[in-house]
Scaffold this motif. Structure first.
Motif, PDB file in Angstrom:
ATOM      1  N   GLN A  72       0.801  -1.218   0.000  1.00 38.38           N
ATOM      2  CA  GLN A  72       0.000   0.000   0.000  1.00 38.38           C
ATOM      3  C   GLN A  72       0.839   1.276   0.000  1.00 38.38           C
ATOM      4  OE1 GLN A  72      -2.003  -1.742   3.400  1.00 38.38           O
ATOM      5  NE2 GLN A  72      -3.951  -1.309   2.458  1.00 38.38           N
ATOM      6  N   ASN A  73       2.152   1.155  -0.096  1.00 39.48           N
ATOM      7  CA  ASN A  73       3.003   2.341  -0.136  1.00 39.48           C
ATOM      8  C   ASN A  73       3.052   2.899  -1.555  1.00 39.48           C
ATOM      9  OD1 ASN A  73       4.080   2.269   2.662  1.00 39.48           O
ATOM     10  ND2 ASN A  73       4.848   0.285   1.988  1.00 39.48           N
ATOM     11  N   LYS A  74       2.887   4.212  -1.657  1.00 38.45           N
ATOM     12  CA  LYS A  74       2.798   4.849  -2.966  1.00 38.45           C
ATOM     13  C   LYS A  74       3.849   5.941  -3.083  1.00 38.45           C
ATOM     14  CE  LYS A  74      -2.125   4.218  -2.374  1.00 38.45           C
ATOM     15  NZ  LYS A  74      -3.398   4.924  -2.101  1.00 38.45           N
ATOM     16  N   ILE A  75       4.409   6.054  -4.258  1.00 36.87           N
ATOM     17  CA  ILE A  75       5.386   7.115  -4.515  1.00 36.87           C
ATOM     18  C   ILE A  75       4.643   8.449  -4.612  1.00 36.87           C
ATOM     19  CG2 ILE A  75       6.955   8.038  -6.270  1.00 36.87           C
ATOM     20  CD1 ILE A  75       7.698   5.061  -6.837  1.00 36.87           C
ATOM     21  N   PRO A  76       5.077   9.454  -3.846  1.00 37.76           N
ATOM     22  CA  PRO A  76       4.424  10.766  -3.932  1.00 37.76           C
ATOM     23  C   PRO A  76       4.643  11.361  -5.325  1.00 37.76           C
ATOM     24  CG  PRO A  76       5.901  10.634  -2.033  1.00 37.76           C
ATOM     25  CD  PRO A  76       6.167   9.440  -2.875  1.00 37.76           C
ATOM     26  N   ARG A  77       3.577  11.710  -5.997  1.00 37.69           N
ATOM     27  CA  ARG A  77       3.671  12.236  -7.349  1.00 37.69           C
ATOM     28  C   ARG A  77       3.946  13.741  -7.358  1.00 37.69           C
ATOM     29  NH1 ARG A  77       5.180   7.746  -9.484  1.00 37.69           N
ATOM     30  NH2 ARG A  77       3.536   6.266 -10.038  1.00 37.69           N
ATOM     31  N   LEU A  78       3.219  14.477  -6.553  1.00 38.28           N
ATOM     32  CA  LEU A  78       3.387  15.924  -6.495  1.00 38.28           C
ATOM     33  C   LEU A  78       3.548  16.347  -5.042  1.00 38.28           C
ATOM     34  CD1 LEU A  78       0.572  17.167  -8.934  1.00 38.28           C
ATOM     35  CD2 LEU A  78       2.932  16.580  -9.497  1.00 38.28           C
TER      36      LEU A  78
END
Length: 505
Positions: A482-488
């Motif tokens: 559930q870890n997501k790369i911050p896009r902005l």
């Protein structure tokens, strides 16, 4: 197994009828959900504090309770974790979904009640397959297993009374025994915390299974599927699992990964189905294979409100009910749930594309945006602009993140993009130009700030080394699930970390 499949098909038929009801009567269903929630929780500490018994209308509910974020609920959640009962929701709450979020490093612990487990999360999973089978009546998806790639945190003890972990781990711990007939890998493997070890074990367990569906986050699944090919020496995934027919995905925008999946799974018959679920709830499902809009699920024990983003930073911004929303506008989503979250600002933004029935697109995060110069750039703008730039330059993006370059004595403002390409553009300068032009087209505020380079310069682009984002997430302890790369981001924290790591690689 055939007998079990017959039961499942009967349950699915009944459920499709219920879904059709809330499609036709959305406002009645949502009103009923709200008053069921208030009735159920009226004798809790929260229910007594706000006198739930006397609330007679949706407008009175809005007046009585203010909108809150996680920090507002944290003191109550801390008490729940120590074993107190009847605070936000009746009874004791033993499970807490750990969520690191995407815009700060502080862990959140979202309460998961027995009702929310069954009526939100498990119902959402069942509805995905009910809707898929409705659209694909000849499907063989139930003849094989679903390969799931969940989170990286086991369930752990807060105390003898409560437990925490990734939502996926909590679901595995509470899944009935018969689900093993339809799922791979085993629970022990699915709950391995070290992502790379888990991937190896999944490959060992699942290669000889008849995998008919995949379920998980697209970015992490790419890692798994490429390792499967490296391990087997096959040229594509269908040589490993020939009966594979659907990838049920969520968590991040799928468009940046679509071309890579077409190469890994080269079949026009392969289906892709998007879901919108989070630790706080299961919200929407793609119900039409020809249209990627998501059907808002209205009878899960979640009551919805929506704050127009143009008013989001006002004092006491309005929160609208479904019958008040407008199509095409961006809204911040507010939820009240049978997990004890009351008028909770989840942090996601959506826009409605249809109201008969209600369908949405996820457009970004209230906290994941760039607005350093009044441009109000959201993730939806970024994804669409990148899609156009990659199409024009015959390129593919693996990962990216962007943030501001702040004005200095000799420096105008700009947006800086760090992009890891799966396939580099034929013409990098053209890529930047198309990205810039597309953002102007998609966002009038960005266009205004870019006018004659008065406030914003043309985007700055840094080409990331292969594996930069994976290594960055690994060092932050956020690999997998559930870890997501911050896009902005509206500051340079993530950009500076990535640039510094790239120098050391």
């Amino acid at each position: 197994m055939p007998f079990l499949n017959s039961i499942i098909n009967w349950v699915n038929f009944k459920r499709i009828y219920q879904i059709d009801l809330f499609r036709k009567h959305p406002h009645d269903v949502q009103r009923e959900v709200l008053f069921d929630l208030l009735k159920e929780a009226r004798d809790t500490e929260w229910g007594k504090k706000y006198d739930f018994r006397s609330i007679q209308s949706e407008s009175e509910f809005k007046k009585r309770l203010e909108i809150r974020n996680y920090e507002d609920f944290a003191p109550y959640i801390d008490r729940l974790r120590q074993g107190e009962k009847n605070l936000l929701w009746p009874g004791d709450i033993k499970w807490f979904a750990k969520s690191s979020g995407t815009t700060n490093d502080k862990s959140k612990f979202i309460p998961v009640s027995k009702q929310s487990l069954e009526d939100i999360h498990f119902r959402g999973i069942r509805d995905v397959f009910a809707l898929y089978l409705k659209n694909n009546p000849g499907s063989g998806v139930l003849s094989g297993k679903s390969l799931t790639l969940g989170g990286s945190h086991r369930v752990n003890n807060f105390s003898n009374n409560s437990y925490f972990g990734d939502l996926s781990a909590i679901l595995i711990e509470n899944t009935p025994f018969w689900s093993d007939f339809y799922r791979t890998p085993s629970a022990d493997v699915a709950l391995i915390e070290e992502f790379e070890e888990k991937v190896e074990k999944i490959i060992e367990e699942s290669l000889n299974e008849n995998v008919t569906s995949l379920a998980g986050v697209p970015s992490w699944y790419l890692v798994l599927l490429k390792k499967v090919l490296a391990h087997t020496g096959k040229t594509n995934i269908l040589e490993v699992w020939p009966e594979l027919e659907v990838f049920i995905h969520g968590g991040v925008q799928f468009d940046p990964y679509r071309e890579q999946y077409k190469k890994l799974i080269p079949s026009e018959e392969m289906n892709y189905m998007e879901t919108y679920n989070a630790s706080e709830g299961f919200f929407a499902i793609q119900d039409d294979p020809e249209n990627d809009d998501l059907l808002l699920m209205l009878d899960y024990g979640i009551y919805y409100e929506f704050i127009p983003m143009e008013n989001f930073y006002d004092d006491n911004p309005p929160a609208l009910t479904l019958d008040e929303i407008e199509l095409g506008k961006n809204y911040a989503m507010v939820i009240s749930t049978n997990g004890g979250l009351w008028r909770y600002l989840i942090g996601d933004t959506v826009k409605f594309t249809n109201h008969k029935p209600y369908k949405i697109k996820i457009t970004g995060r209230t906290k994941q945006f760039i607005n350093a110069f009044g441009e109000e750039l959201i993730v939806d703008n970024a994804e669409e602009a990148l899609k156009l730039a990659t199409s024009r330059t015959n390129s593919q993006i693996k990962e990216y993140s962007a943030g501001p370059v702040f004005m200095g004595d000799d420096q105008k403002g700009a947006h800086q993009w760090i992009i890891e390409f799966e396939k580099e553009p034929d013409d990098m300068d053209l890529f930047i130009s198309v990205l810039d032009h597309s953002l102007k087209t998609l966002n009038s505020d960005y266009e205004a700030k870019r006018h004659k380079n008065l406030t914003l310069e043309r985007p700055h682009l840094i080409k990331a080394q292969k594996g930069l984002f994976y290594e960055w997430m690994k060092q932050r302890g956020k690999v997998g699930g559930q870890n997501k790369i911050p896009r902005l981001a509206n500051d340079r924290k993530y950009l500076d970390e990535l640039i510094e790591l790239q120098k050391r690689m």
